[in-house]
Write a protein that holds these residues in place. Structure first.
Motif, PDB file in Angstrom:
ATOM      1  N   SER A  87       0.818  -1.213   0.000  1.00 28.44           N
ATOM      2  CA  SER A  87       0.000   0.000   0.000  1.00 28.44           C
ATOM      3  C   SER A  87       0.856   1.268   0.000  1.00 28.44           C
ATOM      4  O   SER A  87       0.484   2.250  -0.615  1.00 28.44           O
ATOM      5  N   VAL A  88       1.967   1.257   0.695  1.00 28.50           N
ATOM      6  CA  VAL A  88       2.827   2.444   0.675  1.00 28.50           C
ATOM      7  C   VAL A  88       3.993   2.238  -0.270  1.00 28.50           C
ATOM      8  O   VAL A  88       4.612   1.189  -0.306  1.00 28.50           O
ATOM      9  N   GLN A  89       4.257   3.246  -1.064  1.00 26.32           N
ATOM     10  CA  GLN A  89       5.441   3.173  -1.902  1.00 26.32           C
ATOM     11  C   GLN A  89       6.419   4.246  -1.442  1.00 26.32           C
ATOM     12  O   GLN A  89       6.081   5.410  -1.306  1.00 26.32           O
ATOM     13  N   ARG A  90       7.627   3.797  -1.159  1.00 25.93           N
ATOM     14  CA  ARG A  90       8.657   4.716  -0.671  1.00 25.93           C
ATOM     15  C   ARG A  90       8.960   5.776  -1.718  1.00 25.93           C
ATOM     16  O   ARG A  90       8.993   5.493  -2.913  1.00 25.93           O
ATOM     17  N   SER A  91       9.176   6.987  -1.240  1.00 22.99           N
ATOM     18  CA  SER A  91       9.574   8.050  -2.151  1.00 22.99           C
ATOM     19  C   SER A  91      10.530   8.992  -1.447  1.00 22.99           C
ATOM     20  O   SER A  91      10.122   9.792  -0.602  1.00 22.99           O
TER      21      SER A  91
ATOM     22  N   VAL B  32       5.540   8.068   3.370  1.00 17.76           N
ATOM     23  CA  VAL B  32       6.471   8.134   2.246  1.00 17.76           C
ATOM     24  C   VAL B  32       7.746   7.327   2.511  1.00 17.76           C
ATOM     25  O   VAL B  32       8.488   7.006   1.589  1.00 17.76           O
ATOM     26  N   TRP B  33       7.975   6.994   3.783  1.00 17.16           N
ATOM     27  CA  TRP B  33       9.146   6.202   4.111  1.00 17.16           C
ATOM     28  C   TRP B  33       8.943   5.431   5.412  1.00 17.16           C
ATOM     29  O   TRP B  33       9.370   5.896   6.472  1.00 17.16           O
ATOM     30  N   PRO B  34       8.302   4.273   5.310  1.00 14.85           N
ATOM     31  CA  PRO B  34       8.032   3.483   6.510  1.00 14.85           C
ATOM     32  C   PRO B  34       9.327   3.032   7.172  1.00 14.85           C
ATOM     33  O   PRO B  34      10.333   2.807   6.502  1.00 14.85           O
ATOM     34  N   ALA B  35       9.300   2.947   8.488  1.00  9.98           N
ATOM     35  CA  ALA B  35      10.450   2.406   9.210  1.00  9.98           C
ATOM     36  C   ALA B  35       9.966   1.722  10.472  1.00  9.98           C
ATOM     37  O   ALA B  35       8.944   2.094  11.035  1.00  9.98           O
ATOM     38  N   THR B  36      10.699   0.714  10.873  1.00  7.59           N
ATOM     39  CA  THR B  36      10.312   0.001  12.081  1.00  7.59           C
ATOM     40  C   THR B  36      11.084   0.559  13.268  1.00  7.59           C
ATOM     41  O   THR B  36      12.105   1.232  13.104  1.00  7.59           O
ATOM     42  N   GLN B  37      10.587   0.223  14.453  1.00 10.40           N
ATOM     43  CA  GLN B  37      11.185   0.673  15.685  1.00 10.40           C
ATOM     44  C   GLN B  37      12.643   0.217  15.778  1.00 10.40           C
ATOM     45  O   GLN B  37      13.524   1.005  16.102  1.00 10.40           O
ATOM     46  N   SER B  38      12.893  -1.028  15.445  1.00  6.37           N
ATOM     47  CA  SER B  38      14.270  -1.541  15.578  1.00  6.37           C
ATOM     48  C   SER B  38      15.214  -0.841  14.607  1.00  6.37           C
ATOM     49  O   SER B  38      16.381  -0.588  14.920  1.00  6.37           O
ATOM     50  N   GLN B  39      14.689  -0.515  13.446  1.00  5.28           N
ATOM     51  CA  GLN B  39      15.492   0.203  12.456  1.00  5.28           C
ATOM     52  C   GLN B  39      15.887   1.581  12.988  1.00  5.28           C
ATOM     53  O   GLN B  39      17.030   2.022  12.860  1.00  5.28           O
ATOM     54  N   LEU B  40      14.912   2.239  13.591  1.00  5.22           N
ATOM     55  CA  LEU B  40      15.127   3.575  14.122  1.00  5.22           C
ATOM     56  C   LEU B  40      16.217   3.608  15.192  1.00  5.22           C
ATOM     57  O   LEU B  40      17.143   4.425  15.127  1.00  5.22           O
ATOM     58  N   TYR B  41      16.098   2.708  16.175  1.00  5.70           N
ATOM     59  CA  TYR B  41      17.078   2.707  17.257  1.00  5.70           C
ATOM     60  C   TYR B  41      18.467   2.391  16.717  1.00  5.70           C
ATOM     61  O   TYR B  41      19.457   2.993  17.129  1.00  5.70           O
ATOM     62  N   ALA B  42      18.530   1.468  15.787  1.00  4.07           N
ATOM     63  CA  ALA B  42      19.826   1.117  15.202  1.00  4.07           C
ATOM     64  C   ALA B  42      20.421   2.318  14.478  1.00  4.07           C
ATOM     65  O   ALA B  42      21.616   2.614  14.599  1.00  4.07           O
ATOM     66  N   GLN B  89      10.671   3.961  -9.023  1.00  2.00           N
ATOM     67  CA  GLN B  89      10.044   3.540  -7.792  1.00  2.00           C
ATOM     68  C   GLN B  89       9.357   2.205  -8.039  1.00  2.00           C
ATOM     69  O   GLN B  89       8.587   2.042  -8.968  1.00  2.00           O
ATOM     70  N   ARG B  90       9.709   1.245  -7.191  1.00  2.00           N
ATOM     71  CA  ARG B  90       9.145  -0.090  -7.331  1.00  2.00           C
ATOM     72  C   ARG B  90       7.637  -0.059  -7.153  1.00  2.00           C
ATOM     73  O   ARG B  90       7.114   0.671  -6.323  1.00  2.00           O
ATOM     74  N   SER B  91       6.960  -0.855  -7.941  1.00  2.00           N
ATOM     75  CA  SER B  91       5.518  -0.986  -7.796  1.00  2.00           C
ATOM     76  C   SER B  91       5.090  -2.404  -8.123  1.00  2.00           C
ATOM     77  O   SER B  91       5.058  -2.794  -9.286  1.00  2.00           O
ATOM     78  N   ASP B  92       4.782  -3.167  -7.083  1.00  2.00           N
ATOM     79  CA  ASP B  92       4.341  -4.539  -7.351  1.00  2.00           C
ATOM     80  C   ASP B  92       2.926  -4.539  -7.910  1.00  2.00           C
ATOM     81  O   ASP B  92       2.482  -5.522  -8.496  1.00  2.00           O
ATOM     82  N   MET B  93       2.230  -3.393  -7.777  1.00  2.00           N
ATOM     83  CA  MET B  93       0.903  -3.273  -8.362  1.00  2.00           C
ATOM     84  C   MET B  93       1.026  -3.247  -9.900  1.00  2.00           C
ATOM     85  O   MET B  93       0.269  -3.914 -10.604  1.00  2.00           O
ATOM     86  N   LEU B  94       2.021  -2.481 -10.400  1.00  2.00           N
ATOM     87  CA  LEU B  94       2.231  -2.421 -11.848  1.00  2.00           C
ATOM     88  C   LEU B  94       2.870  -3.705 -12.361  1.00  2.00           C
ATOM     89  O   LEU B  94       2.620  -4.125 -13.488  1.00  2.00           O
ATOM     90  N   LEU B  95       3.704  -4.309 -11.521  1.00  2.00           N
ATOM     91  CA  LEU B  95       4.339  -5.562 -11.918  1.00  2.00           C
ATOM     92  C   LEU B  95       3.285  -6.606 -12.262  1.00  2.00           C
ATOM     93  O   LEU B  95       3.368  -7.289 -13.280  1.00  2.00           O
ATOM     94  N   TYR B 150       0.420  15.979  -3.171  1.00  2.00           N
ATOM     95  CA  TYR B 150       0.941  14.994  -4.126  1.00  2.00           C
ATOM     96  C   TYR B 150       0.144  13.702  -4.023  1.00  2.00           C
ATOM     97  O   TYR B 150      -0.284  13.139  -5.028  1.00  2.00           O
ATOM     98  N   GLY B 151      -0.053  13.258  -2.773  1.00  2.00           N
ATOM     99  CA  GLY B 151      -0.796  12.029  -2.546  1.00  2.00           C
ATOM    100  C   GLY B 151      -2.197  12.098  -3.114  1.00  2.00           C
ATOM    101  O   GLY B 151      -2.684  11.137  -3.723  1.00  2.00           O
ATOM    102  N   LEU B 152      -2.848  13.244  -2.950  1.00  2.00           N
ATOM    103  CA  LEU B 152      -4.214  13.404  -3.452  1.00  2.00           C
ATOM    104  C   LEU B 152      -4.241  13.343  -4.975  1.00  2.00           C
ATOM    105  O   LEU B 152      -5.058  12.646  -5.563  1.00  2.00           O
ATOM    106  N   ARG B 153      -3.312  14.068  -5.583  1.00  2.00           N
ATOM    107  CA  ARG B 153      -3.273  14.055  -7.057  1.00  2.00           C
ATOM    108  C   ARG B 153      -2.942  12.655  -7.568  1.00  2.00           C
ATOM    109  O   ARG B 153      -3.501  12.190  -8.563  1.00  2.00           O
TER     110      ARG B 153
END
Lengths: 170, 170
Positions: A87-91, B32-42, B89-95, B150-153
Motif C-alpha cells: 500500500s505504501v510506496q517509498r519516495s 512516504v518512508w516506513p520504518a520500524t522501531q528496531s530500524q530507528l534505534y539502530a 520507484q518499485r511498484s508490485d501493483m504495476l508488476l 501529491y498524494g491526493l493528485r
DNA sequence: TTTCTCATGTAACAAGTTACATGATTCG
DNA sequence: CGAATCATGTAACTTGTTACATGAGAAA
C-alpha cells in the motif's frame, strides 16, 4: 517476494535462460521492479529448489534454460489475484519535501523546478518508448502498454504538482 | 541511505528520543518512508557514532534525547539539494499488470476494479487527515501539506487509470 | 498491585546492491 | 588472434522485516 513473481511472470511467456531473463528485464520490468544480474541468478536457483521452475535444457557455455512448472503457474496466479500489492510506496523525493525548511526559499523553489524538469524528461522518454512498444502483440507488450499509460499519467501529475508546489513557497 | 536522512530531518526540528521519533514517524513520514522501531534505534546509534547527532540528555527509563549536530545539518542539506532522488520507484501493483494475461479477462477486470477501489479508499483517508494536518503551522506540517497534495493528485490518477484500464481488457 | 505506556535494545532472516571472478563461443 | 558477447556464479555489505526480551515509571 516480488522478484520471485517477476521471474515466474516472464517464464510464463515461455522458457528462457538467466541471461535471457536479464535482458528481458532491462527492456520491460526494470521500470517497475529493477533487479540485478546476481539477484536474478540467485532467484532462479531458489525457484528451482522450490519446484516452481525446471531446468529444461542445457546449452553451450553452461547455459541453462528454465521453464515454469504447474506449481509455478499456480503460485503466479495466486500472487496476482489474491495477494494485495504494497500500500505504501517509498519516495525519497517526497521525503525531502518534508525537510525543505532547511533550505532557503529560493533553493526550495529550485528543488521543485528541478523535479518538474525531471518529470518532463521521464515523460519524453516514455513517449519515445511508446512507439517502440506499440508494435508488440505479445501479452507482455499489451499489458506493458497499460503500465506505460500509468507512467505517462503519473509523469504528468508529477510535473504539474511540482510546478504548483514551486508557487507554494513564499 | 534515506532512513538516516529521515531521522536527521525530524531532529532538525528539535531534539527528541528514539521513542518520540517513532511516534512522529507514524503520523508523518511513514506514508512516504516506513520504518520500524528496531530500524530507528539502530540508525540513531550509527548516527551518533558518525557524529551527526549527539545525546544531549538522559531521562527516566533509560530515555536518551538526541539532537542534530552541525555536521548532521550539513549532511541533511547536502542530501536534500545535491543528491538526486531515486528515479525508479518499485511498484508490485504495476508488476502484476504485466502478467494479467495469466488470468481470464473477467478476473483481470476485477483486478483493476479492485485497484480503483483501493485508490478511492486512500483518497478518502487522505481527505480525512487533510483537515487534521491543516492546523499545524510548523515546518513539518507546512511541507507535509505539499506532500499530501501529491498524494491526493496521485490517488486521483490511480483511480482514473484503473477505471480506464478495466475498459482496455477485451 | 496490576496494567498501561514509556523506553531501549538484540537476533534471525530476507531482500537488494556492488564488485569481482571465470570461462566458453562467436565474429570480424 | 583479439574483442565482443554469452553465460553463470560468489562474496561482502547494506537495508528492511519480524519477533522477541526486558524493565522502569505512571496511573487506575
Amino acid at each position: 517476494m516480488s522478484l520471485r513473481h517477476a521471474v515466474l511472470g516472464l517464464l510464463s511467456e515461455g522458457p528462457a535462460s538467466g541471461y535471457d531473463l536479464m535482458k528481458l528485464f532491462d527492456v520491460s520490468l526494470s521500470n517497475v521492479w529493477p533487479a540485478t544480474q546476481s539477484q536474478l541468478y540467485a532467484e532462479l536457483g531458489k525457484l528451482a529448489d522450490a519446484g516452481l521452475v525446471d531446468v529444461v535444457a542445457e546449452g553451450p557455455r553452461g547455459r541453462k534454460e528454465y521453464a515454469i512448472t504447474e506449481a509455478g503457474l499456480a503460485e503466479l496466479r495466486h500472487w496476482i489475484s489474491d495477494v494485495e500489492p504494497a500500500s505504501v510506496q517509498r519516495s525519497d523525493m517526497l521525503l525531502r519535501v518534508f525537510f525543505l525548511a532547511q533550505l532557503d526559499p529560493e533553493q526550495a523553489r529550485q528543488y521543485f523546478r528541478h523535479q518538474a524538469e525531471l518529470a518532463a524528461k521521464r515523460l519524453e522518454y516514455m513517449e519515445s518508448i511508446r512507439g517502440f512498444v506499440e508494435e508488440g502483440g505479445d501479452n507482455l507488450s499489451v499489458n506493458g502498454r497499460i503500465a506505460l499509460e500509468y507512467g505517462l499519467r503519473l509523469g504528468r501529475v508529477q510535473r504539474e504538482w511540482a510546478e504548483w508546489a514551486e508557487g507554494q513557497i513564499r
